[in-house]
Scaffold this motif. Structure first.
Motif, PDB file in Angstrom:
ATOM      1  N   LEU A  98      -0.584   8.541   0.898  1.00 13.72           N
ATOM      2  CA  LEU A  98      -0.634   7.154   1.381  1.00 13.72           C
ATOM      3  C   LEU A  98       0.158   6.211   0.473  1.00 13.72           C
ATOM      4  N   VAL A  99      -0.098   6.278  -0.819  1.00 15.19           N
ATOM      5  CA  VAL A  99       0.551   5.296  -1.699  1.00 15.19           C
ATOM      6  C   VAL A  99       2.005   5.665  -1.985  1.00 15.19           C
ATOM      7  N   ASN A 100       2.434   6.834  -1.504  1.00 15.77           N
ATOM      8  CA  ASN A 100       3.838   7.206  -1.670  1.00 15.77           C
ATOM      9  C   ASN A 100       4.566   7.319  -0.344  1.00 15.77           C
ATOM     10  N   ALA A 101       3.904   6.906   0.737  1.00 18.92           N
ATOM     11  CA  ALA A 101       4.498   7.060   2.073  1.00 18.92           C
ATOM     12  C   ALA A 101       5.849   6.347   2.165  1.00 18.92           C
ATOM     13  N   GLY A 102       5.924   5.129   1.657  1.00 15.71           N
ATOM     14  CA  GLY A 102       7.162   4.358   1.741  1.00 15.71           C
ATOM     15  C   GLY A 102       8.303   5.064   1.020  1.00 15.71           C
ATOM     16  N   TYR A 103       8.006   5.566  -0.163  1.00 15.81           N
ATOM     17  CA  TYR A 103       9.026   6.265  -0.935  1.00 15.81           C
ATOM     18  C   TYR A 103       9.482   7.524  -0.200  1.00 15.81           C
ATOM     19  N   LEU A 109      -5.722   4.561   8.849  1.00 15.44           N
ATOM     20  CA  LEU A 109      -4.346   4.201   8.478  1.00 15.44           C
ATOM     21  C   LEU A 109      -3.360   5.339   8.750  1.00 15.44           C
ATOM     22  N   LEU A 130       0.827  -1.218   0.000  1.00  8.28           N
ATOM     23  CA  LEU A 130       0.000   0.000   0.000  1.00  8.28           C
ATOM     24  C   LEU A 130       0.857   1.262   0.000  1.00  8.28           C
ATOM     25  N   VAL A 131       1.820   1.337   0.894  1.00  7.60           N
ATOM     26  CA  VAL A 131       2.572   2.595   1.002  1.00  7.60           C
ATOM     27  C   VAL A 131       3.625   2.720  -0.100  1.00  7.60           C
ATOM     28  N   ASN A 132       3.781   1.673  -0.893  1.00  7.60           N
ATOM     29  CA  ASN A 132       4.706   1.758  -2.027  1.00  7.60           C
ATOM     30  C   ASN A 132       3.996   1.651  -3.370  1.00  7.60           C
ATOM     31  N   THR A 150       9.973   0.409   5.995  1.00  8.80           N
ATOM     32  CA  THR A 150       9.974   1.750   6.584  1.00  8.80           C
ATOM     33  C   THR A 150       9.114   1.756   7.850  1.00  8.80           C
ATOM     34  N   GLU A 192       9.429   8.109   2.938  1.00  5.20           N
ATOM     35  CA  GLU A 192      10.230   7.766   4.131  1.00  5.20           C
ATOM     36  C   GLU A 192      11.682   7.440   3.795  1.00  5.20           C
ATOM     37  N   ARG A 193      11.891   6.808   2.635  1.00  5.09           N
ATOM     38  CA  ARG A 193      13.282   6.461   2.304  1.00  5.09           C
ATOM     39  C   ARG A 193      13.807   7.363   1.179  1.00  5.09           C
ATOM     40  N   LEU A 195       6.401  12.445   6.389  1.00  2.00           N
ATOM     41  CA  LEU A 195       4.979  12.206   6.640  1.00  2.00           C
ATOM     42  C   LEU A 195       4.443  13.149   7.724  1.00  2.00           C
ATOM     43  N   ILE A 228      -0.053   5.396  11.017  1.00  6.43           N
ATOM     44  CA  ILE A 228       1.238   5.790  10.432  1.00  6.43           C
ATOM     45  C   ILE A 228       1.874   6.945  11.205  1.00  6.43           C
ATOM     46  N   PHE A 260       9.718  13.413  -5.861  1.00  6.49           N
ATOM     47  CA  PHE A 260       8.996  13.344  -7.132  1.00  6.49           C
ATOM     48  C   PHE A 260       8.024  14.521  -7.192  1.00  6.49           C
TER      49      PHE A 260
END
Lengths: 367, 367
Positions: free
Chosen positions: B202-207, B326, A202-204, A223, B209-210, B290, B330, B215
């Motif tokens: 949400l769908v870019n949270a992982g990106y 969510l 989801l988060v990626n 993460t 974070e690292r 975030l 997070i 973008f």
């Protein structure tokens, strides 16, 4: 021993090659005969395990499922949960009640679903369907003919519908790392892939959609938000089991018992660190699209059946519901209805905390 | 005209500099005096607008809020919604009932919240609080002394609590692109930032974070999953308004009316394309963490109050609920309680479809 392995993916090839190495007579069959064409034509592949690499030759690649199981004592089904029903249907008419089915992995509700399919497609004998709580290996097919086993899982739970003590002994001789549990719901509710994969997906999702370079799913993908979401999904899973009077371990204990992470991360109860410290998973890349079993399987056939067990247990699951809802939107599917419902597991919708175990017991008997 | 502008962010500097360019006498005040220190000491900044760049000098930078509003006909509050209460509190004792408050933007429930704060902190006069449905500009401070206005929004909705027709005319003379609406809930429920930002976050949270390279949030970030999630959040928003008997436009119509996207994307009702075609937003980068108002504000003060209006309207909001849940996990916060509740807007919890408008009407009267 004569063994049949269904499937031709990472898990099936790892299982077939390891069992062959141990001197068993393996027959393979796969729904899609063109998958890993080279291997599935010649039966030859290389297995890398514990630092050494060797060629193995699978005894037979069968063209028909009923030929594949003829004379086999054990039938290992190592396929995505969404494929299990297909194999049940193919063998329902030719299966004998002295043959053992082993779903490795069983995912969640795998054994229940498999028995339902067997019955629906005319099997009338005693059902002997075992399921494991996870694939016995972290493994990947690295090239068409090389299956790499990065780690053998320790302490894999084994539940069953039907079966008997002799069959259990047969399985445990082959897989000494399996630990039998009394109730198939314990193995089913110990499927931590369903709490592990959806948060990372989801988060990626955005990155994966516009992906240039894949990231390592369990390492770079570990993460803080992923770890927090895993923790909260896992609380719901454990709470459902608890409410049904079943003992399941928290995510971090299961991950550690499998041998997949460090003692330090486990002692600190740190999910993020546990992923970072997971050597066998470290190099595995993220899926290349959102059309992936990390969602279809782990939401539709993981979170969805666990949520339905939650309904039986009277436990609310707002976090699971959120994942099911958002992935249904993202992938334009209705996971709640197309996933593994109680009905598809052969359980009546009116199951409740009081009668669920009795219901399951009855299902395990022959028609 | 003597005008006060509260804030020192993108919006406040853009508003103050545009109003100064038009010949008005602006005084600025900001809670954090060190923000854009150079500008907020000297009052000098450069504004880039419609292809040309010019220096402007803000008439006065005030040290105290009550000095800042003394003698001003209009007080523009251009701050995050979470900061609005702070300014209400500061001016509650010195505000006169011939002064106009303009919350630009009002976000969702801004005017209601501002009035509640004014009352709570002792203001006893007539309340004249206007709110816009969005910031009147797409703009960013590109360097300490350059505010770039990429696009002036057209057709910005203007709702109010209190006010009168003369005050409305005063505002419309300054901002001819504002379109008055009968009910403040229409401007509040037309805050599309709350359906626009959370999906991308949400769908870019992982990106994020690292993150190595940011973008472009509205362009590279406009993936299919983001567009699908926006569409479903937006359906809930529109359904709530509809159920309250209010007319709000769908996301894509609002975005198009503002002048932010192409006619083609609008005609095709294609949210993803509408974002890709949004020239003024194209270069804006994603947040760097975030801990950002794209979540704190657009979830806690966007989706949360809209969800509560949904409770009043009897409309279920499973998609909004999922985002609130969510993001609460997070960011380790409870957005549902710390966000903009009905109580914080001065509305009783027992408000319902029948009495909500009457309740709001009463709130707009002096204590």
């Amino acid at each position: 021993m004569r063994i049949t392995v269904f499937g031709a993916g990472n898990g099936a090839l790892a299982l077939a090659s390891r069992l062959t190495c141990k001197g068993h007579h393996c027959t393979m069959f796969n729904r899609t005969p063109t998958k890993y064409d080279d291997v599935m034509t010649s039966g030859c592949l290389k297995v890398r395990f514990e630092g050494s690499e060797r060629w193995v030759r699978i005894h037979k690649i069968a063209d028909l499922a009923e030929d594949a199981i003829a004379g086999s004592k054990l039938i290992v089904v190592a396929v995505p949960v969404t494929g299990q029903g297909y194999y049940a249907q193919l063998i329902a008419k030719s299966l004998h009640d002295d043959q053992i089915i082993l779903l490795a992995p069983g995912h969640t509700g795998g054994a229940l679903q498999f028995c339902k399919y067997l019955r629906d497609f005319g099997y009338k004998g005693k059902q002997n369907v075992y399921e494991t709580s996870t694939l016995p290996y972290v493994c990947r097919v690295e090239a068409d003919k090389v299956v790499a086993i990065y780690r053998e899982a320790k302490h894999v739970l084994l539940g069953s519908i039907g079966g008997d003590s002799q069959m259990l002994r047969t399985i445990l001789r082959l897989f000494p790392q399996f630990v039998p549990v009394d109730n198939v719901l314990v193995s089913s509710l110990s499927n931590i892939n369903s709490v592990l994969h959806p948060p990372g997906m989801l988060v990626n999702a955005g990155y994966i959609e516009r992906m240039e370079t894949p990231f390592t799913f369990y390492y770079e993908g570990a993460t803080s938000s992923v770890a927090s979401l895993i923790a909260e999904l896992d609380k719901e899973r454990c709470s459902i089991a608890d409410s049904l009077g079943l003992k399941v371990d928290p995510f971090i204990d299961i991950f550690h018992k499998w041998g997949y992470t460090s003692d330090e991360a486990w002692e600190q109860r740190d999910i993020k660190q546990a992923m970072l410290d997971s050597i066998p998973n470290q190099s595995i890349l993220c899926p290349t699209s959102l059309d992936t079993r990390y969602i279809h399987e782990d939401v539709g056939y993981g979170l969805v059946p666990i949520k339905y067990f939650g309904c039986i247990a009277g436990v609310e699951t707002p976090v699971m519901d959120s994942f099911i809802k958002l992935f249904s939107i993202i992938n334009s599917r209705d996971y709640l209805s197309e996933g593994l419902t109680l009905e598809k597991m052969g359980l009546p919708k009116k199951s409740n905390r009081g009668n669920i175990f009795e219901t399951i017991h009855k299902l395990s008997e022959a028609v």
